[in-house]
Scaffold this motif. Structure first.
Motif, PDB file in Angstrom:
ATOM      1  N   THR A  59       0.937  -1.221  -0.109  1.00  0.00           N
ATOM      2  CA  THR A  59      -0.102  -0.015   0.108  1.00  0.00           C
ATOM      3  C   THR A  59       1.008   1.219   0.037  1.00  0.00           C
ATOM      4  O   THR A  59       0.345   2.164  -0.460  1.00  0.00           O
ATOM      5  CB  THR A  59      -0.752   0.059   1.456  1.00  0.00           C
ATOM      6  N   GLY A  60       1.996   1.319   0.736  1.00  0.00           N
ATOM      7  CA  GLY A  60       2.893   2.369   0.856  1.00  0.00           C
ATOM      8  C   GLY A  60       2.321   3.554   1.617  1.00  0.00           C
ATOM      9  O   GLY A  60       2.524   4.624   1.448  1.00  0.00           O
ATOM     10  N   ASN A  61       1.233   3.173   2.446  1.00  0.00           N
ATOM     11  CA  ASN A  61       0.377   4.403   3.165  1.00  0.00           C
ATOM     12  C   ASN A  61       1.049   4.665   4.479  1.00  0.00           C
ATOM     13  O   ASN A  61       0.658   5.789   5.137  1.00  0.00           O
ATOM     14  CB  ASN A  61      -1.052   3.846   3.166  1.00  0.00           C
ATOM     15  N   GLY A  62       2.115   4.124   4.860  1.00  0.00           N
ATOM     16  CA  GLY A  62       2.747   4.131   6.036  1.00  0.00           C
ATOM     17  C   GLY A  62       2.102   3.544   7.352  1.00  0.00           C
ATOM     18  O   GLY A  62       2.615   3.668   8.405  1.00  0.00           O
ATOM     19  N   THR A  63       0.820   3.050   7.287  1.00  0.00           N
ATOM     20  CA  THR A  63       0.008   2.411   8.331  1.00  0.00           C
ATOM     21  C   THR A  63      -0.177   0.879   8.200  1.00  0.00           C
ATOM     22  O   THR A  63       0.068   0.395   9.185  1.00  0.00           O
ATOM     23  CB  THR A  63      -1.224   3.228   8.721  1.00  0.00           C
ATOM     24  N   THR A  64      -0.310   0.515   6.796  1.00  0.00           N
ATOM     25  CA  THR A  64      -0.562  -0.827   6.717  1.00  0.00           C
ATOM     26  C   THR A  64       0.945  -1.641   6.857  1.00  0.00           C
ATOM     27  O   THR A  64       1.800  -1.090   6.301  1.00  0.00           O
ATOM     28  CB  THR A  64      -1.311  -1.034   5.098  1.00  0.00           C
ATOM     29  N   ASP A  65       0.627  -2.678   7.227  1.00  0.00           N
ATOM     30  CA  ASP A  65       2.071  -3.487   7.406  1.00  0.00           C
ATOM     31  C   ASP A  65       2.191  -4.031   5.812  1.00  0.00           C
ATOM     32  O   ASP A  65       1.422  -5.013   5.550  1.00  0.00           O
ATOM     33  CB  ASP A  65       1.960  -4.662   8.311  1.00  0.00           C
ATOM     34  N   ASP A  66       3.493  -3.791   5.236  1.00  0.00           N
ATOM     35  CA  ASP A  66       3.836  -4.142   3.946  1.00  0.00           C
ATOM     36  C   ASP A  66       4.744  -5.213   3.718  1.00  0.00           C
ATOM     37  O   ASP A  66       5.406  -5.297   2.840  1.00  0.00           O
ATOM     38  CB  ASP A  66       4.223  -2.865   3.043  1.00  0.00           C
TER      39      ASP A  66
END
Length: 632
Positions: free
Chosen positions: A16-23
């Motif tokens: 996701t690259g959104n900073g909150t979802t664990d990627d």
């Protein structure tokens, strides 16, 4: 969803690259996918990619972002690394244009690069424009790298070293910047690394700036250490070499040094510290440059504020054209006559001012002509100082004796003597300060002062000096008799002039006044050993009409040309001539072993009414009249 043609991205694998979802899973799948496709580059578009475990990369996979602080991998685990490379082999991979952030504490490393757990070299890998921050351990660690490069790798706020290289050879770090945090150790730590260079790097606010531990031929060039403060087990050194051989610190800058700005320790061999500067040291600074015992270093052209500290036998310092050697120097010429050291001012002297030969001979000169002073060991226990242009011996130190003007002791068996050979050319001018001493014909040495007075040093401290006299013919303490002078007979009494000081007066002691003295015929004269009158008094008729010590002025003062033997002559004419004090005794004793001109007390011409210009000294007759006389 490719962002660059031909490149896979994490988004292609569900990130996701959104900073909150664990990627974490998506990123690892993307890495594995690139590897399965035969290797290549995983491209990170703009975004913050949150992970909770280490990303493990195989050989052949590189990472490329859009830019620092634009493409960000954020590790949230306090125990895991962010990126770990540890395949069995690792060659030619790269990480570029990425920011890698950590949780701010813990034990994780930002980027760990190794192969086969450090037992295999990491070859020709590159890391450029990478920012790493917030990890509990090291920011960037490279194990056994060979030919790897780090360019603009910036690390901040880590708990270990900013950049840590362990083992390996031929690596290059350029324009890397370490900003320390509360628990940062070294900015740059190189352990057992060989011929690795750091160029244009900076360490700020760390427990230590740069440390090279072991290894060989590493160089730190054009780098800075700013506000380095001892902390976290580090000693606060700005630039430190601890062990190893031929490391170099060149053109580096220490600002606000609070311990040791530049430091060589731990049995470091042949370190070079050159063209460095210490600026504005702070509280706690103990040394600008320190070299400990057991290490060796050359320090070239430094600009420092805090004092240096060089243990004995460790350091050669060259500053402002001056070479300072802290310890022994060994020079090994191929032949005794070869020059091993020469001195020439600015390289412009027509002749070297000093030369040291392999034989140990030292020659010295003015630089404008041949060297005219030579020091040499000429025999066992013998140091010779000569003029090689004339072969004249100036000084010879011979087994405990100092011989001036010769090359051999003067025949005695004493030790600890000052020996003067006979002078070959007597001085004709006066010293401008001090005094000159020399020997003539084996006699007592002569002293020449600034006024040109010559003094026989054997007489230089006789008791007549305390009476304000130049000399006397014998000590007045032994006077115990009186001697009437025969009318018209000249009485002569030997007296030694020990100096060339001007003689103005003669003293005699009248025991009984004369009576019926003939005016104009009572005189005292002074004759040299050849019988020539050199001074005479005015008439003493009135003066000798009473008793006591009489001081008679010579009509013209006399200045001798050299110390020597003279005679005081007394003439008294009258009904009852004057009676003078003297010493009791026998003329046979006074004049033992003397005749004529060598008599001590004598009578000369008779029937005299004036003091003759000359007296035939060989015609003198022994006399028992030992009249006392002094000169002033």
């Amino acid at each position: 969803m490719p962002y660059l043609v031909g490149y896979a991205t994490p988004y292609d694998y569900g990130a996701t690259g959104n900073g909150t979802t664990d990627d974490t899973t998506a990123l690892q799948n993307a890495i594995n996918g690139v590897s399965a496709a035969g290797g290549g580059t995983l491209f990170f578009p703009a975004g913050t990619f949150k992970i909770s475990a280490a990303l493990t990369l195989p050989n052949g996979v590189s990472l490329l972002g859009v830019g620092q602080n634009v493409s960000v991998i954020n590790q949230t685990s306090t125990t895991a690394n962010a990126i770990t490379y540890n395949p069995s082999t690792l060659n030619y991979m790269s990480i570029e244009n990425l920011s890698i952030t950590g949780p701010g504490s813990g034990s994780g490393i930002g980027v760990l690069i190794e192969a086969n757990s450090g037992s295999t070299n990491v070859n020709s890998c590159s890391f450029q424009d990478v920012t790493i921050s917030g990890f509990g351990s090291h920011g960037f660690e490279l194990v056994t790298g060979v030919g790897c490069s780090l360019n603009t790798v910036n690390v901040s706020s880590v708990g270990g070293h900013g950049i840590f290289l362990s083992g390996g050879t031929g690596n290059t770090l350029t324009n890397c910047f370490i900003t320390g945090g509360a628990s940062t150790q070294q900015g740059f730590q190189l352990t057992n690394v060989n011929y690795t260079t750091l160029n244009g790097c900076k360490a700020f606010s760390c427990g230590g700036g740069y440390t090279i531990s072991g290894g060989s031929a590493n160089a730190i060039t054009g780098c800075g250490a700013d506000t380095i403060v001892a902390a976290n087990g580090q000693d606060g050194s700005g630039f430190k070499i601890s062990g190893g051989t031929v490391h170099t610190i060149d053109s580096c800058y220490s600002n606000i040094n609070k311990a040791k700005a530049f430091y060589a320790t731990g049995s470091t061999v042949a370190a070079t510290i050159e063209s460095i500067q210490e600026n504005a040291p702070g509280a706690g600074a103990t040394a600008s440059i320190q070299v400990d015992s057991g290490s060796t270093a050359v320090v070239l052209e430094s600009s420092t504020v805090t004092a240096t500290s060089y243990a004995a036998g460790t350091t050669t310092v060259i500053t402002g054209g001056t070479v300072t050697l802290v310890g022994p120097v060994t020079l090994q010429p191929t032949a005794a006559g070869n020059t091993i050291l020469a001195g020439n001012v600015s390289g412009t002297d027509a002749f070297d001012r000093i030369r040291i030969l392999g034989s140990g001979t030292v020659s010295i000169g003015p630089g404008t002509t041949n060297r005219d002073v030579q020091l040499a060991r000429t025999a066992v226990g013998t140091l010779s100082v000569t003029n090689p242009l004339t072969a004249h011996a100036a000084v010879e130190i011979l087994d405990g004796n100092l011989v001036v003007g010769g090359t051999a002791v003067l025949g005695d068996n004493g030790v600890g003597e000052l020996q003067l050979t006979n002078i070959t050319t007597a001085p004709t001018t006066n010293p401008t300060g001090g005094t000159v001493v020399y020997a003539v014909n084996g006699t007592s040495p002569l002293q020449r002062d600034t006024a040109g007075h010559l003094t026989n040093l054997a007489w230089a401290d006789n008791p007549f000096q305390s009476n304000g006299l130049i000399t006397w013919n014998f000590d007045p303490n032994v006077i115990n008799s009186n001697y009437p002078v025969a009318s018209g007979t000249i009485n002569l009494h030997k007296i030694y002039l020990p100096t060339t000081a001007t003689v103005s007066n003669v003293l005699v002691a009248v025991q009984a006044a004369g009576s019926g003295l003939t005016s104009g015929d009572n005189l005292i004269g002074l004759y040299n050993a050849a019988g020539t009158r050199v001074a005479v008094t005015a008439d003493q008729t009135t003066t000798w009409g009473s008793t006591g010590v009489k001081t008679a002025a010579f009509t013209s003062a006399f200045t001798p040309t050299s110390p020597g033997v003279y005679f005081v002559a007394v003439l008294s004419v009258g009904t009852t001539p004057v009676t003078l004090y003297g010493s009791p005794g026998s003329g046979a004793v006074y004049n033992a072993n003397t005749t004529g001109a060598t008599l001590v007390h004598a009578t000369g011409p008779t029937g005299q009414t004036t003091m003759p210009a000359t007296i035939t000294m060989s015609g003198l007759t022994s006399s028992s009249l030992s009249i006392w006389a002094g000169l002033s």
